[in-house]
Scaffold this active site. Structure first.
Site, PDB file in Angstrom:
ATOM      1  N   HIS A 161      -0.959   4.088 -17.907  1.00  0.00           N
ATOM      2  CA  HIS A 161      -2.407   4.218 -17.805  1.00  0.00           C
ATOM      3  C   HIS A 161      -3.141   3.580 -18.982  1.00  0.00           C
ATOM      4  O   HIS A 161      -4.302   3.181 -18.835  1.00  0.00           O
ATOM      5  CB  HIS A 161      -2.770   5.688 -17.629  1.00  0.00           C
ATOM      6  CG  HIS A 161      -2.332   6.227 -16.299  1.00  0.00           C
ATOM      7  ND1 HIS A 161      -1.922   7.528 -16.109  1.00  0.00           N
ATOM      8  CD2 HIS A 161      -2.206   5.608 -15.085  1.00  0.00           C
ATOM      9  CE1 HIS A 161      -1.578   7.703 -14.843  1.00  0.00           C
ATOM     10  NE2 HIS A 161      -1.740   6.550 -14.209  1.00  0.00           N
ATOM     11  N   HIS A 179       1.310   2.854  -4.401  1.00  0.00           N
ATOM     12  CA  HIS A 179       1.897   4.207  -4.408  1.00  0.00           C
ATOM     13  C   HIS A 179       0.939   5.118  -5.175  1.00  0.00           C
ATOM     14  O   HIS A 179       1.172   5.483  -6.330  1.00  0.00           O
ATOM     15  CB  HIS A 179       3.285   4.196  -5.057  1.00  0.00           C
ATOM     16  CG  HIS A 179       4.287   3.377  -4.312  1.00  0.00           C
ATOM     17  ND1 HIS A 179       4.305   1.993  -4.351  1.00  0.00           N
ATOM     18  CD2 HIS A 179       5.302   3.733  -3.475  1.00  0.00           C
ATOM     19  CE1 HIS A 179       5.286   1.538  -3.592  1.00  0.00           C
ATOM     20  NE2 HIS A 179       5.907   2.573  -3.045  1.00  0.00           N
ATOM     21  N   SER A 238      -3.426   7.447 -11.378  1.00  0.00           N
ATOM     22  CA  SER A 238      -3.950   6.084 -11.381  1.00  0.00           C
ATOM     23  C   SER A 238      -5.239   5.933 -10.575  1.00  0.00           C
ATOM     24  O   SER A 238      -6.160   5.237 -11.024  1.00  0.00           O
ATOM     25  CB  SER A 238      -2.884   5.113 -10.870  1.00  0.00           C
ATOM     26  OG  SER A 238      -1.729   5.152 -11.701  1.00  0.00           O
ATOM     27  N   GLU A 258      -0.473   5.780   0.249  1.00  0.00           N
ATOM     28  CA  GLU A 258       0.353   6.918  -0.138  1.00  0.00           C
ATOM     29  C   GLU A 258       1.011   7.507   1.109  1.00  0.00           C
ATOM     30  O   GLU A 258       0.326   7.925   2.043  1.00  0.00           O
ATOM     31  CB  GLU A 258      -0.485   7.991  -0.844  1.00  0.00           C
ATOM     32  CG  GLU A 258       0.293   9.246  -1.198  1.00  0.00           C
ATOM     33  CD  GLU A 258       1.573   8.962  -1.982  1.00  0.00           C
ATOM     34  OE1 GLU A 258       2.630   9.485  -1.598  1.00  0.00           O
ATOM     35  OE2 GLU A 258       1.490   8.205  -2.978  1.00  0.00           O
ATOM     36  N   ASP A 276       2.894   2.263   4.448  1.00  0.00           N
ATOM     37  CA  ASP A 276       3.816   1.829   3.404  1.00  0.00           C
ATOM     38  C   ASP A 276       3.128   0.759   2.555  1.00  0.00           C
ATOM     39  O   ASP A 276       2.795  -0.323   3.036  1.00  0.00           O
ATOM     40  CB  ASP A 276       5.072   1.259   4.056  1.00  0.00           C
ATOM     41  CG  ASP A 276       6.125   0.803   3.057  1.00  0.00           C
ATOM     42  OD1 ASP A 276       5.810   0.690   1.851  1.00  0.00           O
ATOM     43  OD2 ASP A 276       7.264   0.542   3.477  1.00  0.00           O
ATOM     44  N   GLY A 277       2.917   1.049   1.283  1.00  0.00           N
ATOM     45  CA  GLY A 277       2.227   0.115   0.400  1.00  0.00           C
ATOM     46  C   GLY A 277       2.975  -1.187   0.193  1.00  0.00           C
ATOM     47  O   GLY A 277       2.358  -2.251   0.033  1.00  0.00           O
ATOM     48  N   ASP A 298       3.963   1.244  -8.511  1.00  0.00           N
ATOM     49  CA  ASP A 298       4.790   2.181  -9.279  1.00  0.00           C
ATOM     50  C   ASP A 298       5.447   3.210  -8.357  1.00  0.00           C
ATOM     51  O   ASP A 298       5.095   4.379  -8.352  1.00  0.00           O
ATOM     52  CB  ASP A 298       3.980   2.870 -10.392  1.00  0.00           C
ATOM     53  CG  ASP A 298       2.815   3.678  -9.853  1.00  0.00           C
ATOM     54  OD1 ASP A 298       2.354   3.383  -8.732  1.00  0.00           O
ATOM     55  OD2 ASP A 298       2.364   4.611 -10.535  1.00  0.00           O
TER      56      ASP A 298
END
Length: 284
Positions: A19, A42, A100, A118, A143-144, A164
């Site tokens: 971050h 994610h 995030s 997500e 699905d990212g 991530d």
């Protein structure tokens, strides 16, 4: 994969590094009038209670953001990061940690676009509710990894991607590499941030080298790699020793900020005498 909950690890040393970098990248992107798109593959829940049973199980935040929260000697980048954490806690006590999406929500302008992905059903509902009033925002339970290439290039041709995953399953390492390659192939100027854990696993050790090789040929403006090692393996040789970030097309100011502030992080978050950092950059 769908059993993973980031709340167990919220605010730990890995979140601090991730971050810190994310905040610096988004501030830099906001210096130009032209809007940009943030794609978070994610996203997680968006924010986490540090008083809940998940965060309290191991109390990882105490060795991460907890080491920084009340300090008065923070260098500028870390001071800005900690201020965002404080802004997320209205009573001035460290009770909540911004994920995030919350870090980004505090920095993006109304015209900047957010695309959050997500898969975990509970976290999806939480982050969807958290973002419901923000303009130019879409939250999806797709699905990212698979969705990324469909988001690039964005309308303004300015993009930041944060990737991530949990890496709870080994196939995530290969999926990351594939998604990075596909993303840069679609839009070679994407500022693409990949987080990875530093653990005793071959796939984890190989990923940074493979990402750098990809960046050498596909990232239009080069790459930056940073790793923060804070712990030693346990008696069985396991455990997360630290974490790293690979950034394709990094803002030019990022290297010097990290070079100045990583020694401070090593000193304050290091859990053994051999705590250290790695900072590498390839410019084009």
């Amino acid at each position: 994969m769908l059993a993973y909950r980031h709340a167990f690890h919220a605010g730990n040393h890995a979140d601090v590094l991730k971050h810190l970098v994310l905040g610096q990248v988004l501030r830099y992107m906001g210096e130009k009038d032209k809007p940009y798109t943030l794609i978070d593959t994610h996203a997680g829940a968006g924010g986490y209670s540090l008083e809940g049973r998940y965060a309290q199980k191991k109390g990882e935040y105490a060795m991460g953001v907890g080491k920084l929260f009340d300090r008065k000697d923070l260098p500028p980048g870390l001071a800005a990061y900690v201020q965002q954490v404080k802004d997320f806690n209205e009573d001035g006590q460290l009770r909540q940690y911004p994920g995030s999406p919350a870090i980004a929500k505090g920095l993006l302008r109304p015209d900047d676009r957010m695309r959050l992905f997500e898969l975990h059903s509970t976290d999806f509902r939480i982050v969807e509710s958290y973002m419901k009033d923000r303009p130019n925002t879409q939250v999806s339970d797709k699905d990212g990894f698979a969705a990324l290439k469909g988001e690039l290039p964005p309308p303004s041709r300015r993009a930041v991607v944060l990737m991530d995953p949990s890496y709870e399953i080994k196939s995530d390492y290969a999926k990351v590499l594939t998604a990075v390659r596909e993303g840069l192939q679609k839009f070679a100027e994407t500022v693409l941030i990949v987080w990875y854990p530093q653990i005793q696993l071959l796939e984890a050790a190989q990923l940074p080298q493979r990402l750098k090789a990809t960046g050498d040929t596909m990232a239009k403006k080069g790459w930056l790699h940073v790793r923060l090692t804070v712990a030693q393996p346990d008696e069985r040789g396991f455990g997360m020793l630290g974490s790293g970030l690979f950034i394709a097309n990094p803002p030019f100011v990022l290297h010097d900020m990290l070079a100045a502030e990583l020694p401070y992080l090593v000193d304050k978050l290091g859990q053994f005498d051999g705590a250290n950092y790695v900072l590498e950059q390839r410019s084009v």
